[in-house]
Design an enzyme around this catalytic site. Structure first.
Site, PDB file in Angstrom:
ATOM      1  CE1 TYR A   1       4.112 -52.598  23.396  1.00 43.82           C
ATOM      2  CE2 TYR A   1       5.950 -53.866  24.249  1.00 43.82           C
ATOM      3  CZ  TYR A   1       5.422 -52.666  23.817  1.00 43.82           C
ATOM      4  OH  TYR A   1       6.199 -51.544  23.806  1.00 43.82           O
TER       5      TYR A   1
ATOM      6  CD  GLN B   1      -4.219 -37.667  27.301  1.00 45.52           C
ATOM      7  OE1 GLN B   1      -5.109 -37.096  26.687  1.00 45.52           O
ATOM      8  NE2 GLN B   1      -3.081 -37.083  27.629  1.00 45.52           N
TER       9      GLN B   1
ATOM     10  CG  ASN C   1       8.577 -52.166  30.482  1.00 46.65           C
ATOM     11  OD1 ASN C   1       7.599 -52.005  31.212  1.00 46.65           O
ATOM     12  ND2 ASN C   1       8.991 -51.245  29.628  1.00 46.65           N
TER      13      ASN C   1
END
Lengths: 167, 167
Positions: B140, B103, B133
């Protein structure tokens, strides 16, 4: 706080050491080919170490004969581990002038910091190494350290940081 | 210091949040399969955040409707760069409860921390990520961050730390 090793003395940095610390820092930046990232000045380093709330801690090494002539500097600060819920000791920088290498000063400094980490009840003693620096990795492993293979540092700085802050 | 996003509120952690923070931390340790490293307790976390000299800073996120029910926590501290001769903002942990993911809370938290880093005159905003990951790395990088490929974390803890300290 002072500790003697062979012909050398390790002690906390004093305000009068700052110009020599910055010179050694610049030597290190040059050695690492990172001079373009180097922004340290006497004023900034003095404020970091000697303001009411220091943001870093520094140790220096001199010879016994010349207690004002720095041959090495060490910067460290406290990091923190949530899983341990304790602070750690993070070694930010250690630099030994080329003419004083190969005499055990690196081991001496690591042992001193390990002792300090234990005395300060730190969960860990950590630092970083370049993955191609095999000599350094061997040296650290010889002292019992573990290299964490999977973690990568993520960094936002300069324009990218400002851009995210303003988004 | 409070910031609102959609149906959520981000605010500094309060002493009364500690038991919920530790529960969320344990969930995170379980998710990362690192429960055996997990040593945090309410007492340790309380001391870290609310002692006269805090060793870490925590933010929490709740919904607007239930301001006492944590859905996320963030831990950060100041690291330091010698080359910049300034402190940075280091994000130690961010954990969002599974039912509140997807969200935009991750972006919201990163932006909040980037703003805080700029306000506190930090040279950098940094954290770490696991190299496998890929979702996190993409996320990022999408926010402007750079993954440093060459640096590895070196760690001494527990018996290895004691052994070096006593050598």
């Amino acid at each position: 706080m002072n500790e003697v090793f062979s012909n050398y003395v390790l002690r906390p940095a004093l305000p009068t050491d700052v110009p020599q610390i910055v010179n050694l820092m610049r030597d290190m930046a040059e050695f690492e080919k990172l001079l373009e990232q180097f922004k340290a000045t006497d004023e900034l380093v003095h404020a970091s170490l000697f303001a009411p709330n220091p943001t870093a801690h520094a140790l220096v090494i001199t010879t016994k004969d010349q207690p004002d002539q720095l041959v090495a500097y060490i910067f460290w600060f406290h990091n923190y581990s949530t899983f341990r819920a304790k602070r750690g000791l993070y070694l930010e920088d250690i630099y030994i002038a080329p003419e004083h290498r190969g005499q055990g000063l690196g081991s001496f400094a690591l042992k001193h910091l390990a002792k300090q980490a234990v005395e300060l009840d730190c969960a860990r003693f950590e630092w970083v190494v370049l993955d191609w620096n095999k000599n350094a990795i061997d040296f650290y492993e010889h002292h019992g350290a573990t290299i964490l293979p999977e973690w990568r540092i993520v960094r936002l700085e300069n324009d990218a940081l400002l851009k995210l802050a303003q988004s």
